[in-house]
Design a protein around this motif. Structure first.
Motif, short mmCIF file in Angstrom:
data_model
loop_
_atom_site.label_atom_id
_atom_site.label_comp_id
_atom_site.label_asym_id
_atom_site.label_seq_id
_atom_site.Cartn_x
_atom_site.Cartn_y
_atom_site.Cartn_z
N GLY A 182 0.78 -1.23 0.00
CA GLY A 182 0.00 0.00 0.00
C GLY A 182 0.81 1.27 0.00
O GLY A 182 0.27 2.35 0.25
N ALA A 183 2.12 1.18 -0.29
CA ALA A 183 2.96 2.38 -0.28
C ALA A 183 3.90 2.36 -1.49
O ALA A 183 5.10 2.13 -1.37
CB ALA A 183 3.77 2.46 1.01
N PRO A 184 3.36 2.60 -2.68
CA PRO A 184 4.19 2.61 -3.89
C PRO A 184 5.15 3.79 -3.88
O PRO A 184 5.01 4.73 -3.10
CB PRO A 184 3.16 2.75 -5.02
N GLY A 185 6.16 3.73 -4.74
CA GLY A 185 7.08 4.84 -4.88
C GLY A 185 6.44 5.96 -5.68
O GLY A 185 5.62 5.73 -6.57
N VAL A 186 6.81 7.20 -5.35
CA VAL A 186 6.31 8.37 -6.09
C VAL A 186 7.43 8.91 -6.96
O VAL A 186 8.57 9.03 -6.52
CB VAL A 186 5.80 9.46 -5.12
N TYR A 187 7.08 9.25 -8.20
CA TYR A 187 8.04 9.71 -9.20
C TYR A 187 7.58 11.05 -9.77
O TYR A 187 6.37 11.31 -9.87
CB TYR A 187 8.15 8.69 -10.34
N THR A 188 8.53 11.88 -10.15
CA THR A 188 8.21 13.08 -10.91
C THR A 188 7.89 12.63 -12.33
O THR A 188 8.70 11.94 -12.96
CB THR A 188 9.40 14.04 -10.93
N TYR A 189 6.72 13.00 -12.84
CA TYR A 189 6.30 12.55 -14.16
C TYR A 189 6.90 13.44 -15.24
O TYR A 189 6.57 14.62 -15.35
CB TYR A 189 4.78 12.53 -14.27
N THR A 190 7.76 12.87 -16.08
CA THR A 190 8.47 13.65 -17.09
C THR A 190 7.62 14.01 -18.29
O THR A 190 8.07 14.74 -19.17
CB THR A 190 9.72 12.88 -17.56
#
Length: 297
Positions: A265-273
């Motif tokens: 329940g805790a996926p990684g967060v990414y800056t969306y390019t």
């Protein structure tokens, strides 16, 4: 993010690395919290790297960059973040990796697989650091920065970026690949010398918002599943997809933050390019406009 104990105010995914003057960019510890940027916003995560991945052969990812604290020590010990070659003279990374740092404190190596192998890849000095202006003003969702290199990296194909404003490459359930030298163990810190990769599923914005109230779907994307995730030391590195019939890779994300590593329940967060807002607002600063011109955006 993963910064020094002096910066320990918010979480990120940075590995331990001593810098020339004795300051530390990364944190390798056993506590549940991690170091962060000057403007805290996200919950801490344990100190680990690519979880659930596998080692890759030499030359597998020629566009991959390692950010190193400048010095004479083993590059494996000096690496603290990842990045990717965006243009021959530009490396793209996470803002939280480099905010507040000086170019003379850093160097980067592009195309190296085994960090300690100094004969691999292209080492470059950094002449300028451009942090996204909104991140600099405290909006941590805009977690992107650019390193201007002292000379171009030739003979290596940079990453491709999605068309700004589209979301075709981040459809929930689609598989993307994350690479890095980050922690590989959720119990005992273990930072590998050889690069590792893991395939992770893209997660819907609705699910991500449920996990992270501060998540901004206009500039962020989530990915990961229990047992497979990026972690400390992977900050700034690329999440990408390979498309049938297309050459090279399409980078859809930059490793930013997350709650723990590979937790349920805790996926990684990414800056969306592929975010149009990310690139449009980059022009809010003179340095940002310079980078946009350099990239033809």
């Amino acid at each position: 993010m993963r910064l020094s104990p002096a910066h320990r105010t918010a979480p990120r995914r940075i590995a331990a690395a001593a810098i020339a003057a004795g300051a530390v960019l990364g944190l390798v510890g056993t506590s549940a919290g991690t170091a962060g940027a000057a403007t805290p916003a996200h919950p801490g995560r344990p100190d680990k790297p690519i979880i659930g991945g596998t080692e890759k052969p030499v030359g597998a990812y020629p566009f991959m960059a390692a950010l190193l604290a400048k010095g004479r020590g083993n590059p494996h010990d000096r690496q603290f973040c990842g990045g990717s070659l965006l243009e021959p003279g530009v490396v793209m990374t996470a803002a939280h990796c480099v905010v507040g740092e000086q170019p003379k404190q850093l160097e980067t190596v592009v195309g190296r697989t085994v960090l300690s192998k100094k004969n691999q890849g292209h080492v470059r000095n950094v002449t300028d650091i451009v942090v996204h202006p909104r991140y600099a003003r405290g909006q941590e969702a805009y977690d992107i920065a650019f390193l201007i290199l002292d000379k171009p990296v030739t003979g290596t194909a940079p990453v491709n970026l999605p068309t700004a404003g589209t979301d075709a490459l981040i459809r929930p359930g689609a598989k993307a690949t994350v690479i890095g030298w980050g922690n590989t163990d959720t119990e005992v810190p273990n930072y590998p010398d050889r690069i590792r990769a893991v395939d992770v599923p893209i997660v819907s914005h609705i699910e991500c918002k449920a996990s992270y109230p501060g998540y901004d779907k206009k500039v962020n994307v989530c990915a990961g599943v229990e047992g497979k995730d990026s972690c400390q030391g992977d900050s700034g590195g690329p999440m990408f997809r390979k498309l049938p019939g297309r050459r090279g890779v399409y980078q859809v994300g930059i490793v930013s933050y997350g709650d723990g590593c590979a937790a349920q329940g805790a996926p990684g967060v990414y800056t969306y390019t592929g975010s149009a807002k990310l690139w449009d607002t980059l022009g809010e600063s003179a340095q940002g406009r310079k980078v946009k011109r350099l990239l033809g955006r």
